[in-house]
Design an enzyme around this catalytic site. Structure first.
Site, PDB file in Angstrom:
ATOM      1  N   ASP A 260     -84.843  -7.301  25.513  1.00 61.29           N
ATOM      2  CA  ASP A 260     -85.680  -6.104  24.859  1.00 61.29           C
ATOM      3  C   ASP A 260     -86.720  -5.769  25.755  1.00 61.29           C
ATOM      4  O   ASP A 260     -86.959  -6.509  26.673  1.00 61.29           O
ATOM      5  CB  ASP A 260     -85.748  -6.577  23.435  1.00 61.29           C
TER       6      ASP A 260
ATOM      7  N   TRP B  92     -83.909   1.260  25.629  1.00 60.93           N
ATOM      8  CA  TRP B  92     -83.894   2.265  24.296  1.00 60.93           C
ATOM      9  C   TRP B  92     -83.555   3.592  25.068  1.00 60.93           C
ATOM     10  O   TRP B  92     -84.029   4.647  24.470  1.00 60.93           O
ATOM     11  CB  TRP B  92     -84.848   2.153  23.296  1.00 60.93           C
TER      12      TRP B  92
ATOM     13  N   ASP C  33     -82.798   2.737  18.522  1.00 59.40           N
ATOM     14  CA  ASP C  33     -81.904   1.757  17.581  1.00 59.40           C
ATOM     15  C   ASP C  33     -81.204   2.862  16.527  1.00 59.40           C
ATOM     16  O   ASP C  33     -81.692   3.837  16.238  1.00 59.40           O
ATOM     17  CB  ASP C  33     -82.803   1.006  16.483  1.00 59.40           C
TER      18      ASP C  33
HETATM   19  C1  GLA Z   1     -85.336  -3.645  19.059  1.00 55.34           C
HETATM   20  C2  GLA Z   1     -83.941  -3.537  19.598  1.00 55.34           C
HETATM   21  C3  GLA Z   1     -83.106  -3.805  18.602  1.00 55.34           C
HETATM   22  C4  GLA Z   1     -83.169  -5.332  17.986  1.00 55.34           C
HETATM   23  C5  GLA Z   1     -84.675  -5.371  17.534  1.00 55.34           C
HETATM   24  C6  GLA Z   1     -84.949  -6.911  17.287  1.00 55.34           C
HETATM   25  O1  GLA Z   1     -85.740  -2.649  18.267  1.00 55.34           O
HETATM   26  O2  GLA Z   1     -83.605  -2.094  19.980  1.00 55.34           O
HETATM   27  O3  GLA Z   1     -81.706  -3.768  18.644  1.00 55.34           O
HETATM   28  O4  GLA Z   1     -82.712  -6.258  18.800  1.00 55.34           O
HETATM   29  O5  GLA Z   1     -85.437  -5.081  18.554  1.00 55.34           O
HETATM   30  O6  GLA Z   1     -86.217  -6.991  16.956  1.00 55.34           O
END
Ligand code: GLA
Length: 409
Positions: A158, A194, A213
């Site tokens: 991440d 992302w 997300d």
């Molecule tokens: C980010 C990621 C998610 C998840 C969260 C965990 O938002 O994009 O897919 O892994 O972190 O905190």
């Protein structure tokens, strides 16, 4: 020593090692499950063992879902020597125990980390143990621990802490790949930044998130609009997809509250766009209808086709009535996977023309969801499709249209 004889063996061994190092992941999109969409940070050893049992015995593993990926929710800072600490209340036997348990069920074990220092869970989900839990300044120490000592097979990395530290993405993610490769283990590596991170990622990662997300509140009912907006974002990223390197559209929301029609459409689009298929529902409570969707072998085969192509948007009636298609079984083949997608709020009729698929002459049509042959059609096929629904086809032509090749540019 017979050098001639042995040199062949030595060269073969060197080549095998090189292949293992340069192709750490699989050539197909990854298939598995991750804890985040359903459970968020509320994970523990018993819960994950129960998920592993369900995955192994429910038919999911048999259908190809092998990776059981532990997401955020286990961090507990670091020891004074820098080794990562795991929350011992939630995970009393530690992570090697869990990875071994997953492996004993015939599954692969997936792990989670962060390119910067502090984790997303610390920032957004009340996890104080996430402070300093990321890989930053610990790349090799953590890679050795995750893959060499514990035996994990997958890593999602991440970007929350790295963004705060304003670290360079390419430098960080490339350094982490290097640390992973240094362990000599075959690891499938997912970059979670992302958004499409840049062309460099196609050489560094097995898959990369190209969107925010799919659900910002884990455990909550999925939103149809989030599914379609990720599809829209991926429309022009087909050129970056290749064998073993895929656009990650995030973990699936199938089986978590959308209608069966929407679940089928969501799954069809992730399949034809060659996204990793990472389930997100509670596998101990899988309904018959969800099982029927996520284990359909002919739909999954479209995703697992090794040509390494991602579907293109072929026709689009104002973003409501769409036809998506990709070649199957080779870039020059006569086989197409097709999704006719009704995104409108009413039943509608959609037509796919063979000429739009680069085919000339009659073609044989099979419905993949119902697994039925529909026959031979001269130049097109039309179906009536319910709102938010799809018809997914395999179309096998007889002749290519001129010399045109239908593939990713
Ligand atoms: C980010 C990621 C998610 C998840 C969260 C965990 O938002 O994009 O897919 O892994 O972190 O905190």
């Amino acid at each position: 020593m017979d050098f001639k004889k042995n040199s062949g063996i030595i060269i073969s061994v060197i080549m095998l090692v090189q292949v293992a190092l340069s192709q750490p992941g699989s050539v197909k999109p990854l298939m598995g499950w991750a804890s985040w969409n359903q459970f968020g940070v509320n994970i523990n050893e018993t819960l994950l063992k129960n998920q592993a049992d369900a995955m192994a015995t429910s038919g999911l593993s048999a259908a190809g879902f092998k990776y059981l990926n532990i997401d955020d929710g286990f961090f507990d800072g670091r020891n004074t020597d820098g080794t990562l600490k795991i929350n011992s209340t939630k995970f009393p036997n530690g992570m090697k125990y869990l990875a071994d348990y997953f492996h004993s069920k015939g599954l692969k074990a997936g792990f989670y980390s962060e390119a910067g220092a502090n984790t997303c869970g610390f920032k957004y989900s009340g996890q104080p143990g996430g402070v300093g839990g990321g890989l930053y300044n610990h790349d090799q120490q953590d890679a050795d621990l995750f893959f060499y000592t514990w035996g994990f097979d997958f890593l999602k990395v991440d970007y929350c802490g790295a963004q705060d530290l304003k670290l360079d993405e390419e430098t960080r993610y490339t350094a982490i790949r290097k640390a992973i490769d240094n362990t000599g283990r075959a690891v499938n590596y997912n970059v979670c930044r992302w958004q499409f991170p840049g062309t460099w990622v196609t050489k560094v990662a097995d898959s990369w998130r190209m969107s925010t997300d799919i659900n910002f509140t884990p455990g909550s009912t999925p939103k149809w609009a989030n599914i379609t907006s990720i599809i829209d974002l991926n429309t022009y990223l087909a050129a970056f997809c290749s064998q073993g390197h895929y656009n990650d559209m995030d973990m699936l929301e199938v089986g978590r509250g959308l209608t069966a029609e929407e679940d089928r459409s969501h799954f069809s689009m992730w399949c034809i766009l060659s996204a990793p298929l990472v389930l997100g529902f509670d596998m101990t409570k899988m309904s018959a209808s969800t099982k029927e969707i996520v284990t359909n072998s002919e739909v999954i085969a479209v995703n697992q086709d090794t040509t390494g192509l991602q579907a293109h948007l072929i026709t689009d009636n104002g973003s409501t009535l769409q036809v998506w298609a990709k070649n199957l079984n080779g870039k020059q083949s006569m086989e197409r996977a097709v999704v006719m997608f009704n995104r409108s709020d009413a039943t509608a009729s959609i037509t796919v023309k063979w000429s739009d698929l680069g085919l000339d002459g009659a073609a044989i049509v099979r419905n993949l969801w119902t697994k039925t042959d529909l026959g031979s059609f001269a130049s097109e096929y039309t179906a009536s499709i319910p709102s938010h629904g799809v018809v997914m086809l395999k179309v096998v032509g007889t002749k290519a249209k001129l010399k045109e090749v239908f593939e990713a540019e």
